[in-house]
Write a protein that holds these residues in place. Structure first.
Motif, short mmCIF file in Angstrom:
data_model
loop_
_atom_site.label_atom_id
_atom_site.label_comp_id
_atom_site.label_asym_id
_atom_site.label_seq_id
_atom_site.Cartn_x
_atom_site.Cartn_y
_atom_site.Cartn_z
N GLN A 438 0.85 -1.06 -0.02
CA GLN A 438 0.08 -0.12 0.15
C GLN A 438 0.95 1.25 0.02
OE1 GLN A 438 -2.33 -0.57 3.56
NE2 GLN A 438 -3.93 -2.03 2.48
N VAL A 439 1.89 1.14 0.62
CA VAL A 439 2.79 2.27 0.78
C VAL A 439 3.37 2.64 -0.74
CG1 VAL A 439 5.04 3.13 1.78
CG2 VAL A 439 3.39 2.07 3.21
N THR A 440 3.83 1.55 -1.07
CA THR A 440 4.58 1.40 -2.56
C THR A 440 3.54 2.08 -3.46
OG1 THR A 440 6.10 -0.40 -2.04
CG2 THR A 440 5.58 0.28 -4.48
N ALA A 441 2.30 1.87 -3.43
CA ALA A 441 1.31 2.39 -4.35
C ALA A 441 1.22 3.69 -4.04
CB ALA A 441 -0.23 1.61 -4.12
N ILE A 442 1.08 4.21 -2.74
CA ILE A 442 1.00 5.86 -2.49
C ILE A 442 2.09 6.45 -3.08
CG2 ILE A 442 0.68 7.34 -0.62
CD1 ILE A 442 -0.61 5.20 0.81
N LEU A 443 3.42 5.78 -2.96
CA LEU A 443 4.49 6.59 -3.64
C LEU A 443 4.41 6.72 -5.09
CD1 LEU A 443 7.26 5.09 -1.16
CD2 LEU A 443 6.25 7.64 -1.08
N GLN A 444 4.04 5.48 -5.66
CA GLN A 444 3.75 5.50 -7.07
C GLN A 444 2.84 6.87 -7.51
OE1 GLN A 444 4.53 3.89 -9.99
NE2 GLN A 444 6.27 2.86 -8.76
N LYS A 445 1.81 6.97 -6.81
CA LYS A 445 0.94 8.06 -6.98
C LYS A 445 1.68 9.39 -6.85
CE LYS A 445 -3.34 10.09 -5.13
NZ LYS A 445 -4.60 10.21 -4.08
N ILE A 446 2.34 9.54 -5.85
CA ILE A 446 3.15 10.97 -5.68
C ILE A 446 4.05 11.07 -6.81
CG2 ILE A 446 4.93 11.85 -4.03
CD1 ILE A 446 3.48 10.37 -1.79
N GLY A 447 4.76 9.90 -7.39
CA GLY A 447 5.66 10.06 -8.42
C GLY A 447 5.15 10.69 -9.79
N LYS A 448 3.82 9.90 -9.92
CA LYS A 448 3.06 10.29 -11.27
C LYS A 448 2.49 11.91 -11.05
CE LYS A 448 1.32 5.67 -11.98
NZ LYS A 448 0.37 4.79 -11.79
N ARG A 449 2.21 12.16 -9.62
CA ARG A 449 1.95 13.54 -9.35
C ARG A 449 3.07 14.55 -9.75
NH1 ARG A 449 -0.77 14.90 -3.73
NH2 ARG A 449 -0.45 16.97 -4.94
N ALA A 450 4.29 14.23 -9.45
CA ALA A 450 5.47 14.94 -9.66
C ALA A 450 5.41 15.10 -10.81
CB ALA A 450 6.76 14.29 -8.79
N MET A 451 5.32 14.13 -11.69
CA MET A 451 5.55 14.21 -13.12
C MET A 451 4.71 15.08 -13.98
SD MET A 451 6.38 10.13 -14.15
CE MET A 451 6.66 10.31 -15.83
N THR A 452 3.58 15.52 -13.49
CA THR A 452 2.35 16.34 -14.34
C THR A 452 2.24 17.60 -13.57
OG1 THR A 452 0.73 15.09 -12.93
CG2 THR A 452 1.11 14.23 -15.02
N GLU A 453 2.62 17.82 -12.35
CA GLU A 453 2.32 19.01 -11.52
C GLU A 453 3.41 19.73 -11.23
OE1 GLU A 453 0.23 17.86 -7.92
OE2 GLU A 453 -1.11 16.66 -8.44
#
Length: 580
Positions: A438-453
């Motif tokens: 679950q932590v890995t998935a949340i960090l994946q989400k954060i990484g994707k946010r960083a790429m677009t935001e």
């Protein structure tokens, strides 16, 4: 034979007769002095003419033509002057009895020889003048050709961007019409593709669409004859508007800018185009930069081969003239070589730097703009010279100056060659009570946010990626998906370690330039705090915690957000980690 003896034995050929000719006649001396004075006056007038033409619009709208005019006029007037003086001397001096200083009367044979030598002197002056003109014209022709090539590259960039931001009335679609492919690209569903073709919005999205290999789809059919010429005409109109704004005072400086001023206040059209390239084809605002800004930015830039052509050509002309006058080139070359060997020993380190420079240029070990690490110093190569190489610290802290030979004699780390990105990495630890997936998935989400935001002040994405997010919004790519020569998969999340009080993870993405990683790392840490609070992912305090029957209570509290975390796991996955 020693160098001194060789020098004494050099045959000067017909040069020896020139002294005799000048000493034989007052009229001849006056003629030569007149030629020298005339050429000097001509150079002074030419310099004033050059400054005058530099202050006219033609030097800004047609810079190559103005340079050609300035270059050609000097030799033309010089040849006219020399030819006029030659005719005068031939008619009024050599045709009459020569008045000699030593009262020795020349016979007819000596008179003919004198005429021949004098004609040869004047011909030599003309050859030097013509050689000088040609040596200056060749670089102008090469620069014009290079400018044409760059203009074609600008047009290709304009095509790729589907027009520049400063275009008027959607120029691109006035010149080109997009023709869709017969079938959907491999990474798109055929049904979705056909559906998008039915609407204007969908066609606009497909027109900007790029495949996973960064390739556009479809083709563009020209709507007019010679679209390249139409585009050039449009760019020239933009420059004329820029020039008019500079001269009228209707610009950001609020002042009427001057042509031919020092430092330069107005860009000529070739420099205006280069400024657009450097700013990724944004509009060049009139008066937005201080005078001399462009020259200062180019200060220290490497010289192109065009700068060496005049010297090489003139050296060849001089050698040819010396040979024509009968000087023994073999003996002269031997003496020069002897001096060269002696100088080489005296300038050993200088020669090493010179040959290192040639090797660096030939093999392209490093080039200006590369980020390198040399002897622990990390920075960008600013300028490579035959003596030293300047490296600007990556965070603009200092300027390193290294002997050029160091770059082929010691270990150099080149961070830029074939890969122009830098990792931005964040480490974080979470409670043992949290699920690692679950932590890995949340960090994946954060990484994707960083790429677009995360963007810079121009709205460009700082994180490099295979496909620019703007393309999905029917906008041109900001450039974050350009110049990627490796198979790049990100964001990357790794479960690093079972620490004494936490489960340790690392998250990283790749940014476009060194120095940008600090901004991205800061932004990702803020996102981590935000997302962890949202999903109740707890970061342990950096101290030992003694639980006294509270562990079950904490687990119960963490369990309240378990459904949201599971949903996030389904939505974002855990990257390339093969765990189900």
């Amino acid at each position: 034979m020693t160098e001194h003896e060789s020098l004494n034995n050099i045959e000067l050929g017909e040069f020896e007769k020139v002294t005799e000719l000048l000493s034989s006649s007052y009229e001849m001396q006056i003629a030569f002095i007149s030629i020298i004075i005339g050429l000097s006056v001509l150079f002074v007038v030419y310099n004033k003419f050059s400054k005058w033409i530099d202050s006219k619009k033609i030097s800004y709208t047609r810079p190559h033509l103005s340079r050609f005019i300035k270059t050609v006029l000097l030799p033309v007037f010089a040849i006219v002057l020399v030819s006029t003086m030659s005719s005068y001397v031939q008619l009024s001096v050599l045709s009459s009895d020569v008045v000699v200083i030593n009262t020795v009367t020349e016979d007819k044979k000596d008179s003919d020889e004198t005429k021949a030598i004098f004609s040869k002197i004047l011909a030599t002056i003309n050859v030097i003048v013509i050689g000088f003109a040609i040596s200056r014209i060749i670089p102008i022709i090469l620069k014009k050709r290079k400018a044409s090539d760059l203009e074609r590259e600008d047009f290709d960039a304009w095509m790729d961007m589907r027009g520049f931001d400063d275009d008027k009335e959607d120029l691109f679609h006035q010149l080109f019409e997009w023709v869709p492919p017969k079938k959907a690209p491999k990474d798109m569903d055929e049904t979705e593709f056909q559906k998008m073709l039915q609407t204007k919005e969908g066609r606009d999205i497909l027109e900007q669409y790029r495949t996973s290999k960064d390739q556009p789809i479809g083709t563009f059919k020209p709507l007019v004859d010679k679209p390249f010429e139409k585009w050039k005409e449009s760019e020239r109109k933009k420059y004329e508007e820029y020039l008019e704004a500079c001269l009228s005072g209707n610009n950001e400086s609020g002042q009427k800018l001057r042509l031919g001023a020092t430092p330069q206040e107005v860009y000529p059209i070739d420099m205006w185009r280069e400024e657009k390239r450097l700013s990724e084809y944004e509009k060049v605002e009139p008066g937005a930069r201080p005078p001399g800004f462009a020259a200062k930015r180019r200060d220290g830039a490497p010289k192109s081969v065009e700068h060496a052509i005049p010297l090489i050509f003139m050296a060849a002309v001089v050698i040819g003239i010396i040979s024509w006058w009968g000087v023994d080139l073999f003996v002269l070359g031997t003496v020069v070589a002897g001096f060269g060997v002696g100088i080489g020993f005296a300038l050993k380190e200088t020669m090493e730097n010179l040959f290192a420079y040639l090797m660096i240029r030939k093999d392209k070990i490093i080039i200006e703009g590369d980020r390198v690490e040399v002897e622990g110093y990390n920075g960008y190569v600013k300028k490579i010279t035959t003596r030293v190489t300047y490296v600007r610290h990556a965070l603009n802290e200092s300027l390193g100056i290294f002997p050029t030979r160091l770059f082929i004699s010691t270990k150099i780390i080149n961070y830029t060659k074939d890969m122009q990105f830098v990792p931005a990495e964040v480490a974080v630890g979470v409670s043992y009570l949290n699920d690692a997936r679950q932590v890995t998935a949340i960090l994946q989400k954060i990484g994707k946010r960083a790429m677009t935001e995360i963007t810079n002040e121009k709205g460009e994405h700082i994180v490099v990626q295979k496909r620019c997010p703007y393309l999905d919004e029917n906008k041109p790519s900001c450039g974050c998906d350009k110049k990627i020569f490796v198979d790049l998969k990100q964001p990357i999340v790794r479960f690093v370690e079972f620490n004494s009080s936490s489960l340790d993870f690392k998250l990283w993405v790749y940014v476009r330039e060194y120095g940008h990683q600090f901004k991205v790392e800061t932004a990702m840490r803020m996102m981590i705090q935000e997302e962890f609070a949202k999903y109740d992912i707890r970061i342990p305090w950096p101290i030992r915690t003694i639980y006294q029957g509270d562990e079950e209570k904490e687990a119960e509290e963490i369990g309240k957000q378990d459904e949201e975390r599971k949903k996030n796991l389904q939505d974002h996955g855990i990257g390339d980690v093969p765990i189900k």
